[in-house]
Design a protein around this motif. Structure first.
Motif, PDB file in Angstrom:
ATOM      1  N   ILE A 115       0.836  -1.206   0.000  1.00  0.00           N
ATOM      2  CA  ILE A 115       0.000   0.000   0.000  1.00  0.00           C
ATOM      3  C   ILE A 115       0.872   1.257   0.000  1.00  0.00           C
ATOM      4  O   ILE A 115       0.589   2.243  -0.667  1.00  0.00           O
ATOM      5  N   ARG A 169      -7.294  -3.233 -11.623  1.00  0.00           N
ATOM      6  CA  ARG A 169      -7.523  -2.197 -10.609  1.00  0.00           C
ATOM      7  C   ARG A 169      -6.318  -2.135  -9.670  1.00  0.00           C
ATOM      8  O   ARG A 169      -5.743  -3.145  -9.325  1.00  0.00           O
ATOM      9  N   THR A 183      -4.269  -0.085  -4.390  1.00  0.00           N
ATOM     10  CA  THR A 183      -4.760   0.890  -3.419  1.00  0.00           C
ATOM     11  C   THR A 183      -6.289   0.932  -3.354  1.00  0.00           C
ATOM     12  O   THR A 183      -6.851   1.531  -2.448  1.00  0.00           O
ATOM     13  N   PRO A 243      -9.668  -0.105  -2.176  1.00  0.00           N
ATOM     14  CA  PRO A 243      -9.994  -0.823  -0.934  1.00  0.00           C
ATOM     15  C   PRO A 243     -10.445  -2.275  -1.154  1.00  0.00           C
ATOM     16  O   PRO A 243     -10.034  -3.165  -0.398  1.00  0.00           O
ATOM     17  N   ASP A 244     -11.217  -2.529  -2.195  1.00  0.00           N
ATOM     18  CA  ASP A 244     -11.652  -3.909  -2.443  1.00  0.00           C
ATOM     19  C   ASP A 244     -10.466  -4.819  -2.712  1.00  0.00           C
ATOM     20  O   ASP A 244     -10.399  -5.953  -2.243  1.00  0.00           O
ATOM     21  N   PHE A 294      -7.253  -4.303  -1.860  1.00  0.00           N
ATOM     22  CA  PHE A 294      -6.339  -4.575  -0.752  1.00  0.00           C
ATOM     23  C   PHE A 294      -6.969  -5.376   0.374  1.00  0.00           C
ATOM     24  O   PHE A 294      -6.270  -6.098   1.075  1.00  0.00           O
ATOM     25  N   GLN A 295      -8.290  -5.310   0.491  1.00  0.00           N
ATOM     26  CA  GLN A 295      -8.940  -6.207   1.456  1.00  0.00           C
ATOM     27  C   GLN A 295      -8.752  -7.661   1.024  1.00  0.00           C
ATOM     28  O   GLN A 295      -8.470  -8.531   1.830  1.00  0.00           O
TER      29      GLN A 295
END
Lengths: 186, 122
Positions: free
Chosen positions: A124, A156, A159, A161-162, A164-165
């Protein structure tokens, strides 16, 4: 440093500060050989032979250059305290490879610790760098590459959020499986 | 392959909108976690991970989190710099996961500078 994974975060950062856009982190736990080896390779600008000779001397290097400082000397002393050693191979303009070896069951060996946290911070914090992570325990091998993760999400960025989760889930899963291998030898 | 429903299409639309805004670099707020050797030894990784959690929960697409090296103030690590568009950057010192969450919720989301943790205005 309380965990080996913090050394890994630190040394990887050295490479990125040296302009690397590819970093490969390998952790090899070979219990039959009683050895733990960490290899961190980058394609940064490398270290000149002159500097390489003094690379682990904290007082020689800290304030003359940002390329190296306390980081490598801390890793070296951690390895030496565990009957191990550290080596730095570097070719100017090509990159640097840091190899640290520890006696696996040495009482002074810090735990590997939170590898997921280390990798997530790197990924990140430096989204422009491609990371490869290989973790081997005895005969089992796990691997993760950030460009492949991005491909899984149609390009994508990490960074998002989907993404990196999901990435964190993958890494947590890997460390869970590694832990279960360690809990059940053989 | 399963058929697309209206909901699926809506989700795709939202995601694409989010993606485009990231690509167009609409980040209005930059949060920098200093992660040199000194920062890492002092706990910058926990700060970074707490920040990532907060960011994911906030569902904001105009906030960018980056890591950077040592800035020479090793004794006050972990340091975090918050840069809001059009305002002076604020450097926070001696951060931990909880302080980071507070700074994110108050300063980043609501614009209230947390002077208790601040080291300096740049």
């Amino acid at each position: 440093m309380k965990e080996l994974s913090l050394h890994i975060l630190d040394v990887s950062e050295n490479g990125i500060q040296a302009g690397a856009d590819r970093v490969r982190i390998a952790v090899e736990e070979a219990r039959p050989d009683n050895r733990l080896r960490i290899v961190i390779e980058d394609n940064g600008r490398g270290i000149s032979p002159d500097l390489l000779r003094n690379v682990t001397d904290p007082f020689y290097t800290t304030r003359t250059t940002r390329r190296v400082g306390l980081g490598l000397s801390l890793l070296e002393s951690a390895a030496r305290h565990c009957n191990g050693s550290m080596r730095v191979d570097s070719v100017e303009g090509r990159g640097t490879k840091v190899i640290a070896e520890f006696e696996y069951d040495h009482i002074d060996r810090a735990p590997l610790g939170d590898m997921t946290g280390t990798l997530m911070s790197l990924i990140i914090g430096y989204p422009e760098v491609a990371f490869e992570y290989v973790h081997r325990v005895d005969d089992c091998r796990f691997e993760m590459k950030t460009p492949e993760i991005e491909n899984m999400f149609d390009g994508r960025p990490v960074t998002d959020p989907d993404v990196f989760q999901k990435l964190r889930q993958i890494l947590t899963d890997i460390s869970g499986r590694i832990q279960s291998i360690k809990n059940h030898p053989g | 392959m399963a058929r697309l429903s209206i909901d699926d299409l809506k989700k795709i639309k939202e995601k694409t909108a989010k993606e485009t805004s990231l690509r167009e670099g609409r980040a209005k707020i930059k949060i920098m976690v200093h992660m040199g050797t000194c920062g890492i030894a002092a706990g910058a990784r926990d700060v970074m991970n707490a920040l990532m959690d907060e960011l994911a929960e906030s569902d904001r697409d105009d906030i960018r989190v980056v890591a950077s090296g040592c800035m020479g103030m090793c004794s006050s690590e972990p340091n975090v710099t918050v840069e809001v568009d059009g305002e002076e950057p604020i450097i926070y010192q001696k951060m931990d996961a909880n302080k980071m969450r507070q700074v994110f919720m108050r300063h980043v989301l609501k614009g209230e500078v947390q002077t208790d943790f601040a080291l300096a205005k740049m």
